[in-house]
Design a protein around this motif. Structure first.
Motif, PDB file in Angstrom:
ATOM      1  N   PRO A  53      45.274  43.834  79.431  1.00 50.08           N
ATOM      2  CA  PRO A  53      46.431  44.576  79.925  1.00 50.08           C
ATOM      3  C   PRO A  53      47.586  44.680  78.933  1.00 50.08           C
ATOM      4  N   SER A  54      48.271  45.799  79.004  1.00 52.22           N
ATOM      5  CA  SER A  54      49.523  45.995  78.278  1.00 52.22           C
ATOM      6  C   SER A  54      50.457  46.832  79.148  1.00 52.22           C
ATOM      7  N   VAL A  55      51.731  46.737  78.824  1.00 50.17           N
ATOM      8  CA  VAL A  55      52.745  47.464  79.592  1.00 50.17           C
ATOM      9  C   VAL A  55      53.614  48.262  78.620  1.00 50.17           C
ATOM     10  N   SER A  56      54.050  49.407  79.073  1.00 46.81           N
ATOM     11  CA  SER A  56      54.893  50.285  78.272  1.00 46.81           C
ATOM     12  C   SER A  56      55.715  51.148  79.221  1.00 46.81           C
ATOM     13  N   THR A  57      56.335  52.156  78.650  1.00 48.46           N
ATOM     14  CA  THR A  57      56.969  53.183  79.479  1.00 48.46           C
ATOM     15  C   THR A  57      56.364  54.526  79.089  1.00 48.46           C
ATOM     16  N   LYS A  58      56.408  55.434  80.009  1.00 47.50           N
ATOM     17  CA  LYS A  58      55.893  56.775  79.747  1.00 47.50           C
ATOM     18  C   LYS A  58      56.685  57.414  78.601  1.00 47.50           C
ATOM     19  N   ASP A  59      58.020  57.243  78.612  1.00 43.12           N
ATOM     20  CA  ASP A  59      58.861  57.828  77.566  1.00 43.12           C
ATOM     21  C   ASP A  59      58.494  57.317  76.177  1.00 43.12           C
ATOM     22  N   PHE A  60      58.325  55.999  76.046  1.00 37.87           N
ATOM     23  CA  PHE A  60      57.975  55.427  74.739  1.00 37.87           C
ATOM     24  C   PHE A  60      56.622  55.952  74.276  1.00 37.87           C
ATOM     25  N   SER A  61      55.652  55.972  75.151  1.00 39.13           N
ATOM     26  CA  SER A  61      54.309  56.430  74.785  1.00 39.13           C
ATOM     27  C   SER A  61      54.313  57.895  74.356  1.00 39.13           C
ATOM     28  N   ILE A  62      55.037  58.724  75.073  1.00 35.75           N
ATOM     29  CA  ILE A  62      55.136  60.147  74.715  1.00 35.75           C
ATOM     30  C   ILE A  62      55.875  60.313  73.390  1.00 35.75           C
ATOM     31  N   LEU A  63      56.917  59.504  73.181  1.00 37.44           N
ATOM     32  CA  LEU A  63      57.688  59.573  71.937  1.00 37.44           C
ATOM     33  C   LEU A  63      56.830  59.178  70.730  1.00 37.44           C
ATOM     34  N   VAL A  64      56.028  58.140  70.851  1.00 39.07           N
ATOM     35  CA  VAL A  64      55.131  57.741  69.763  1.00 39.07           C
ATOM     36  C   VAL A  64      54.203  58.899  69.422  1.00 39.07           C
ATOM     37  N   GLU A  65      53.645  59.511  70.432  1.00 43.41           N
ATOM     38  CA  GLU A  65      52.726  60.636  70.222  1.00 43.41           C
ATOM     39  C   GLU A  65      53.448  61.814  69.558  1.00 43.41           C
ATOM     40  N   TYR A  66      54.680  62.080  69.991  1.00 44.79           N
ATOM     41  CA  TYR A  66      55.465  63.184  69.412  1.00 44.79           C
ATOM     42  C   TYR A  66      55.781  62.917  67.937  1.00 44.79           C
ATOM     43  N   ILE A  67      56.224  61.717  67.621  1.00 44.66           N
ATOM     44  CA  ILE A  67      56.552  61.388  66.230  1.00 44.66           C
ATOM     45  C   ILE A  67      55.309  61.521  65.354  1.00 44.66           C
ATOM     46  N   PHE A  68      54.176  61.057  65.837  1.00 45.99           N
ATOM     47  CA  PHE A  68      52.940  61.059  65.056  1.00 45.99           C
ATOM     48  C   PHE A  68      52.286  62.435  64.990  1.00 45.99           C
ATOM     49  N   GLU A  69      52.203  63.115  66.114  1.00 46.54           N
ATOM     50  CA  GLU A  69      51.427  64.360  66.205  1.00 46.54           C
ATOM     51  C   GLU A  69      52.277  65.630  66.195  1.00 46.54           C
ATOM     52  N   ASN A  70      53.591  65.489  66.372  1.00 46.33           N
ATOM     53  CA  ASN A  70      54.508  66.625  66.486  1.00 46.33           C
ATOM     54  C   ASN A  70      54.170  67.512  67.686  1.00 46.33           C
ATOM     55  N   LYS A  71      53.751  66.878  68.757  1.00 49.28           N
ATOM     56  CA  LYS A  71      53.495  67.619  69.992  1.00 49.28           C
ATOM     57  C   LYS A  71      53.584  66.665  71.174  1.00 49.28           C
ATOM     58  N   LYS A  72      53.849  67.223  72.303  1.00 56.36           N
ATOM     59  CA  LYS A  72      53.863  66.442  73.539  1.00 56.36           C
ATOM     60  C   LYS A  72      52.422  66.346  74.031  1.00 56.36           C
ATOM     61  N   PRO A  73      51.972  65.152  74.388  1.00 56.38           N
ATOM     62  CA  PRO A  73      50.580  64.994  74.793  1.00 56.38           C
ATOM     63  C   PRO A  73      50.276  65.677  76.121  1.00 56.38           C
ATOM     64  N   ARG A  74      49.056  66.168  76.242  1.00 56.70           N
ATOM     65  CA  ARG A  74      48.594  66.783  77.491  1.00 56.70           C
ATOM     66  C   ARG A  74      47.836  65.795  78.357  1.00 56.70           C
ATOM     67  N   ARG A  75      47.524  64.651  77.790  1.00 53.39           N
ATOM     68  CA  ARG A  75      46.771  63.631  78.513  1.00 53.39           C
ATOM     69  C   ARG A  75      47.656  62.400  78.691  1.00 53.39           C
ATOM     70  N   ILE A  76      47.180  61.465  79.443  1.00 49.51           N
ATOM     71  CA  ILE A  76      47.900  60.207  79.586  1.00 49.51           C
ATOM     72  C   ILE A  76      47.818  59.482  78.251  1.00 49.51           C
TER      73      ILE A  76
END
Length: 185
Positions: A53-76
């Protein structure tokens, strides 16, 4: 118990399964997101029920994806802020009740975690850390509104000084982190 039966118990308890390289299960709570990587192994005399198990926030996870991929993820997506040291349990009889009890323990653990402290730890780690952590460092600086630090990184990159950041960290990563950080000030 099979992996399919384990997945069905997760689904019956409000978890969403995402199939992929690592099959994951997610549960969104009001202010945080839990991820487990479920599995079950039959050992000689017991079963090992694996969750990791791990815990995060939706905002942090989306932000990591945005910084890395330059897009908002379509999946969880899930970028763990805090990981549980108890990765699995051992039982002689992996019943529904045993699994549900373990899932409740994971949820209680997740609720007890200090997300802000976890973000602060990521914002303070050295930028030359290996693996995914430099990316998490940038995202933590952004989500905690630390624009001055990101500005300093960007100026160094513009001058050709990568400051011993990991090779995969590019200038545009820092630019996106800086842009995002202004939303969190």
């Amino acid at each position: 118990m099979t992996k399919i039966e384990l997945y069905n118990i997760l689904i019956d308890n409000g978890w969403i399964i995402r199939k992929g390289i690592d099959d994951c299960a997610y549960k969104q709570l009001p202010d945080r997101q839990i991820q487990v990587i479920p599995g079950i192994k039959k050992l000689i005399e017991k079963y090992q029920v694996i969750m990791m198990p791990s815990v995060s926030t939706k905002d942090f996870s989306i932000l990591v994806e945005y910084i890395f991929e330059n897009k908002k993820p379509r999946r969880i997506v899930h970028s763990g802020i805090i990981r549980n040291k108890q990765q699995s349990i051992y039982t002689n009889n992996p019943t529904i009740e045993v699994i549900e009890k373990y899932l409740k323990e994971i949820e209680m653990w997740a609720q007890e975690q200090d997300i802000e402290a976890g973000l602060l730890r990521y914002s303070e780690i050295p930028f030359d850390t290996k693996g995914i952590y430099p990316l998490y460092h940038l995202a933590a600086l952004a989500i905690t509104g630390q624009t001055a630090q990101l500005d300093e990184y960007l100026e160094n990159f513009k001058q050709g000084n990568k400051m011993t950041f990991s090779v995969y960290i590019k200038q545009d990563f820092i630019e996106r982190a800086l842009e995002a950080s202004k939303e969190y000030q």
